[in-house]
Design a protein around this motif. Structure first.
Motif, PDB file in Angstrom:
ATOM      1  N   LEU A  97      17.028  23.918 -17.695  1.00 24.16           N
ATOM      2  CA  LEU A  97      15.791  23.158 -17.486  1.00 24.16           C
ATOM      3  C   LEU A  97      14.530  24.017 -17.480  1.00 24.16           C
ATOM      4  O   LEU A  97      13.425  23.496 -17.462  1.00 24.16           O
TER       5      LEU A  97
ATOM      6  N   GLY B  83      14.732  25.005 -12.727  1.00 23.57           N
ATOM      7  CA  GLY B  83      13.759  23.972 -13.076  1.00 23.57           C
ATOM      8  C   GLY B  83      13.309  23.245 -11.816  1.00 23.57           C
ATOM      9  O   GLY B  83      14.071  23.110 -10.864  1.00 23.57           O
ATOM     10  N   GLY B  84      12.068  22.797 -11.807  1.00 25.53           N
ATOM     11  CA  GLY B  84      11.575  21.992 -10.684  1.00 25.53           C
ATOM     12  C   GLY B  84      11.565  22.778  -9.399  1.00 25.53           C
ATOM     13  O   GLY B  84      11.116  23.929  -9.348  1.00 25.53           O
ATOM     14  N   ASP B  85      12.064  22.156  -8.353  1.00 25.21           N
ATOM     15  CA  ASP B  85      12.137  22.793  -7.036  1.00 25.21           C
ATOM     16  C   ASP B  85      13.597  23.141  -6.751  1.00 25.21           C
ATOM     17  O   ASP B  85      14.476  22.316  -6.959  1.00 25.21           O
TER      18      ASP B  85
ATOM     19  N   CYS C 273       6.361  14.691 -13.271  1.00 27.55           N
ATOM     20  CA  CYS C 273       6.412  13.582 -14.238  1.00 27.55           C
ATOM     21  C   CYS C 273       5.502  12.441 -13.806  1.00 27.55           C
ATOM     22  O   CYS C 273       4.800  11.845 -14.623  1.00 27.55           O
TER      23      CYS C 273
ATOM     24  N   GLY D  56       8.963  15.493 -19.209  1.00 32.65           N
ATOM     25  CA  GLY D  56       7.680  15.369 -18.515  1.00 32.65           C
ATOM     26  C   GLY D  56       6.929  16.680 -18.399  1.00 32.65           C
ATOM     27  O   GLY D  56       7.528  17.752 -18.271  1.00 32.65           O
TER      28      GLY D  56
ATOM     29  N   THR E  98       8.592  19.618  -8.212  1.00 29.19           N
ATOM     30  CA  THR E  98       9.791  18.907  -8.608  1.00 29.19           C
ATOM     31  C   THR E  98       9.469  17.888  -9.711  1.00 29.19           C
ATOM     32  O   THR E  98       8.323  17.464  -9.855  1.00 29.19           O
ATOM     33  N   ALA E  99      10.514  17.529 -10.481  1.00 26.52           N
ATOM     34  CA  ALA E  99      10.301  16.632 -11.624  1.00 26.52           C
ATOM     35  C   ALA E  99       9.585  15.353 -11.198  1.00 26.52           C
ATOM     36  O   ALA E  99       8.709  14.859 -11.915  1.00 26.52           O
TER      37      ALA E  99
ATOM     38  N   ILE F  33      15.600  20.708  -4.490  1.00 24.66           N
ATOM     39  CA  ILE F  33      15.759  19.284  -4.809  1.00 24.66           C
ATOM     40  C   ILE F  33      16.723  19.172  -5.981  1.00 24.66           C
ATOM     41  O   ILE F  33      16.399  19.588  -7.102  1.00 24.66           O
ATOM     42  N   PHE F  34      17.901  18.675  -5.721  1.00 23.99           N
ATOM     43  CA  PHE F  34      18.972  18.560  -6.716  1.00 23.99           C
ATOM     44  C   PHE F  34      19.122  19.855  -7.519  1.00 23.99           C
ATOM     45  O   PHE F  34      19.320  19.822  -8.735  1.00 23.99           O
TER      46      PHE F  34
ATOM     47  N   PRO G 187      15.715  16.252 -20.693  1.00 23.81           N
ATOM     48  CA  PRO G 187      15.695  15.659 -19.362  1.00 23.81           C
ATOM     49  C   PRO G 187      14.764  14.450 -19.261  1.00 23.81           C
ATOM     50  O   PRO G 187      13.673  14.469 -19.838  1.00 23.81           O
ATOM     51  N   THR G 188      15.231  13.471 -18.547  1.00 21.52           N
ATOM     52  CA  THR G 188      14.392  12.287 -18.325  1.00 21.52           C
ATOM     53  C   THR G 188      14.426  11.898 -16.863  1.00 21.52           C
ATOM     54  O   THR G 188      15.375  12.209 -16.153  1.00 21.52           O
TER      55      THR G 188
ATOM     56  N   PRO H 268       8.529  21.638 -13.654  1.00 23.07           N
ATOM     57  CA  PRO H 268       9.139  20.741 -14.637  1.00 23.07           C
ATOM     58  C   PRO H 268       8.936  21.160 -16.098  1.00 23.07           C
ATOM     59  O   PRO H 268       9.540  20.553 -16.981  1.00 23.07           O
TER      60      PRO H 268
ATOM     61  N   TYR I 201      16.761  10.945 -10.663  1.00 26.38           N
ATOM     62  CA  TYR I 201      16.981  12.153 -11.448  1.00 26.38           C
ATOM     63  C   TYR I 201      18.322  11.968 -12.160  1.00 26.38           C
ATOM     64  O   TYR I 201      19.213  11.274 -11.657  1.00 26.38           O
ATOM     65  N   MET I 202      18.507  12.649 -13.271  1.00 29.06           N
ATOM     66  CA  MET I 202      19.786  12.687 -13.989  1.00 29.06           C
ATOM     67  C   MET I 202      20.297  11.282 -14.301  1.00 29.06           C
ATOM     68  O   MET I 202      21.504  11.024 -14.257  1.00 29.06           O
TER      69      MET I 202
HETATM   70  N1  SAH Z   1      15.516  20.921  -9.225  1.00 28.47           N
HETATM   71  C1  SAH Z   1      15.021  20.024 -10.249  1.00 28.47           C
HETATM   72  C2  SAH Z   1      15.968  18.892 -10.539  1.00 28.47           C
HETATM   73  C3  SAH Z   1      17.269  19.329 -11.111  1.00 28.47           C
HETATM   74  S1  SAH Z   1      18.300  17.964 -11.526  1.00 28.47           S
HETATM   75  C4  SAH Z   1      13.662  19.468  -9.816  1.00 28.47           C
HETATM   76  O1  SAH Z   1      13.255  19.654  -8.643  1.00 28.47           O
HETATM   77  O2  SAH Z   1      12.979  18.868 -10.640  1.00 28.47           O
HETATM   78  C5  SAH Z   1      17.922  17.739 -13.221  1.00 28.47           C
HETATM   79  C6  SAH Z   1      17.134  16.472 -13.446  1.00 28.47           C
HETATM   80  O3  SAH Z   1      15.765  16.685 -13.162  1.00 28.47           O
HETATM   81  C7  SAH Z   1      17.132  15.999 -14.884  1.00 28.47           C
HETATM   82  O4  SAH Z   1      18.301  15.292 -15.184  1.00 28.47           O
HETATM   83  C8  SAH Z   1      15.932  15.091 -14.884  1.00 28.47           C
HETATM   84  O5  SAH Z   1      16.230  13.860 -14.283  1.00 28.47           O
HETATM   85  C9  SAH Z   1      14.991  15.812 -13.967  1.00 28.47           C
HETATM   86  N2  SAH Z   1      14.001  16.614 -14.715  1.00 28.47           N
HETATM   87  C10 SAH Z   1      13.789  17.936 -14.607  1.00 28.47           C
HETATM   88  N3  SAH Z   1      12.775  18.325 -15.418  1.00 28.47           N
HETATM   89  C11 SAH Z   1      12.336  17.215 -16.035  1.00 28.47           C
HETATM   90  C12 SAH Z   1      11.296  16.955 -16.963  1.00 28.47           C
HETATM   91  N4  SAH Z   1      10.506  17.933 -17.432  1.00 28.47           N
HETATM   92  N5  SAH Z   1      11.120  15.693 -17.374  1.00 28.47           N
HETATM   93  C13 SAH Z   1      11.887  14.697 -16.901  1.00 28.47           C
HETATM   94  N6  SAH Z   1      12.874  14.889 -16.028  1.00 28.47           N
HETATM   95  C14 SAH Z   1      13.095  16.123 -15.575  1.00 28.47           C
END
Ligand code: SAH
Length: 470
Positions: A259, A310-312, A345, A421, A340-341, A315-316, A448-449, A234, A391-392
């Protein structure tokens, strides 16, 4: 240098251990791994040594001999060609006496916790046989040695043993193919720093072996490309996995998203080509097909391609779609999970996603608006004792809060929004389904939130620990 490190071949050789307690046990275990024949002289033996002895007899190994007696010189004299003596009783004088007998006979001696009386000392060992790393401070700073060992352990892939064993089985063939040492070196460097090594680390030993054979058979410099779909977490670079970091540091080309934080991107190999493929890339957003195609193209050209997300990635993250194309095109790939976020977060905001008193399940939900609508199964989302993570969801937040209330969640249900986060710009806004939208609007939160809804959010005020402003 006070000590010269050497690796001692003890296979089938005599080792005499003086002492039968826990300290002796630790040394016996090591020496046994090196396949020595061990004689232990002790007044009594701890349960584990007795068990080792019983198992040795049961398996007919004949590698362990226990002599119940107080040690004296005769025990050493009775053994033929002793390679090493270890004095490990709790009687310092006896240990030193035994060591002096060994020294007089030119036999290597180790006295536990008494380097002054030892001719050899045991290092701290990282064992990825056939790879072995020995660390020592010559007895000056054993705790520091232990810390170093932990650091090194973390850096070394668990599959190093398998890779080294595979290399060992090809050694003669490679020697036969390349006359010059520098050619052999170049060959092995490519093997150890690319897809073949990664396949071995991923426990795909047959694939690794086939690739290695193919590489050896290829007449010209042959390079296999590969794609690594890597979760960058994240934002906080400390949340990367070791594997993600290793692959990022060997990449030729990196395709990254919006991201991926600057700090994470910074850890990519300096010489790698970085290509931004974010969804909001100016006037010409890169389409998903275009990204899929690029991955195939770069890998075909022999590159190690990191697709950093970003994240995993699963996952999305459309990770599935990208590797479907790779699979269809026969390009080797690997997927490295990221934090993942929701996990990142929640942890950094101090909101446990589940809690025995508040929530027994958690749902990850895509909360974006599609042409102003959100097509979700609301009755399922308002079930009791679950945490909802959207998410999103920033632009759809009012719709989310309104719909959850309309389908039965109390307006006072705690809800939080976490902005950026895990980064040092993280902000956490806490309210309930009624108040959160206006709190967030007034604060001007930017993507991103992540939105978390549920009773677990009430714990945030006590459990917050990161980026706290007094
Ligand atoms: N694959 C990513 C998600 C991608 S979708 C994962 O696993 O985290 C994109 C959404 O992830 C953003 O709209 C937000 O809702 C969330 N996101 C990703 N990074 C974030 C962060 N640092 N803080 C808050 N939300 C985050």
């Amino acid at each position: 240098m006070d000590y010269l490190p050497l690796f001692h071949n003890l296979k089938g050789r005599n080792v005499l251990v003086v002492g039968g307690g826990e300290i002796a046990l630790r040394k016996v275990r090591l020496v046994q791994q090196a396949s020595a024949i061990i004689t232990i002289v002790g007044k009594e033996f701890c349960a584990d040594l007795l068990a080792m002895d019983a198992s040795d007899k049961e398996h007919g190994c004949n590698g362990l001999h226990l002599i119940t007696a107080a040690y004296d010189h005769s025990h050493l004299l009775a053994l033929d060609q002793v390679a090493l003596m270890i004095a490990a009783t709790n009687d310092h004088e006896l240990n030193r006496l035994a060591a002096s007998h060994a020294r007089a006979a030119n036999i290597l001696a180790n006295v536990v916790d008494d380097p002054g009386f030892s001719t050899v000392i045991f290092p701290s060992i990282i064992d990825r046989s056939p790879i072995q790393i020995a660390i020592s401070s010559g007895g000056d700073a054993p705790v520091l040695v232990r810390l170093l060992r932990t650091k090194l352990e973390a850096l070394l892939p668990a599959g190093l043993s398998k890779l080294a064993a595979l290399a060992g089985s090809f050694r003669e063939r490679v020697k036969a193919k390349f006359d010059s040492g520098s050619d052999r070196k170049a060959f092995w460097e490519e093997v150890f720093y690319g897809p073949i090594a990664e396949q071995a680390y991923a426990n795909n030993l047959q694939v690794a072996e086939r690739l290695l054979q193919e590489k050896l058979d290829a007449t010209s410099a042959f390079k296999t490309g590969e794609v690594y779909l890597v979760g960058g977490g994240p934002g906080d670079p400390d949340l990367l996995t070791f594997k993600a970091l290793r692959l990022m540091q060997q990449a030729d080309i990196v395709l990254y998203d919006r991201l991926v934080s600057a700090e994470v991107l910074n850890l990519v190999r300096r010489d790698a080509t970085r290509i931004y493929v974010g969804k909001t890339a100016g006037d010409h957003p890169v389409t998903q097909e275009n990204i899929n195609q690029k991955l195939v193209e770069y890998a075909r050209a022999g590159n190690r391609v990191v697709r950093l997300k970003g994240g995993d990635p699963f996952i999305f993250g459309r990770g599935g779609e990208e590797i479907e194309t790779l699979a269809a095109e026969g390009i080797p790939f690997q997927v490295v999970p990221g934090i993942t976020a929701a996990s990142g977060c929640a942890s950094y905001a101090g909101i446990p996603l589940t809690h025995r008193d508040h929530a027994q399940s958690v749902r990850f939900i895509a909360g974006h608006l599609r042409s102003g609508e959100m097509d979700l199964n609301w009755p399922e989302l308002v079930q009791p004792n679950q945490t909802l993570v959207f998410y999103m969801g920033l632009s759809g937040m009012e719709t989310i809060c309104r719909s959850l209330k309309a389908h039965g969640l109390a307006a006072s249900t705690p809800a939080a929004l976490i902005e950026k986060g895990t980064t040092d710009q993280q902000r956490v806004f806490v309210g309930d389904l009624d108040s959160l939208p206006s709190i967030v609007r007034d604060a001007g939160a930017k993507a991103p939130t992540l939105i978390i809804v549920g009773h677990v959010v009430s714990l945030q005020s006590t459990l917050a620990w990161f980026n706290i402003k007094e």
